[in-house]
Scaffold this active site. Structure first.
Site: not given
Ligand SMILES: Nc1nc2c(c(=O)[nH]1)N=C([C@H](O)[C@@H](O)CO)CN2
Length: 118
Positions: A21, A53, A73, A98
């Site tokens: 990533e 906006y 987060e 995402k």
């Molecule tokens: N609460 C979260 N859980 C996960 C995150 C995140 O940013 N917040 N990120 C990942 C990995 O980067 C995921 O997006 C790759 O598939 C996993 N869990």
């Protein structure tokens, strides 16, 4: 409470905890609701009295594209803080999605509310 909203704002950035990533940008989608009385803008028909906006969207895009967070987060808090501080927004609800993160899911993400409506 009146609101100004931005829905489905798509931005590409490097984000995530895994090595793969960190190598290429991924798509994030932002949905934002901001408390803002429209009364003054409606009465004056003047963009200066409105929560613009377009300006908010451009500022968010610039920040997100330059960011390199591990977690959504972290980025969600950053966006909420900058919108509240730079645009004097008293309350907002932000959803940061995402869509490519979990193959079996349509989308994953976080939803936060910050501030108090006046
Ligand atoms: N609460 C979260 N859980 C996960 C995150 C995140 O940013 N917040 N990120 C990942 C990995 O980067 C995921 O997006 C790759 O598939 C996993 N869990």
């Amino acid at each position: 409470m009146d609101k100004v909203y931005i829905r489905g704002l798509e931005v590409q950035t490097v984000i995530g905890i895994y090595d793969w990533e960190r190598k290429a940008p991924q798509k994030l989608v932002i949905d934002l609701e901001m408390a803002w009385s429209i009364a003054e803008a409606a009465a004056s028909d003047n963009i200066e009295a409105a929560l613009n906006y377009k300006s908010v969207s451009q500022r968010i895009i610039a920040h997100v594209e330059a960011s390199r967070c591990l977690l959504i987060e972290t980025l969600a808090e950053q966006i909420a803080t900058l919108v509240r501080n730079e645009f004097s927004v008293p309350w907002l609800q932000l959803e940061l999605s995402k869509p490519g993160a979990v193959g079996e899911a349509q989308s994953v993400g976080v939803k936060i509310e910050r501030g108090e409506a006046v």
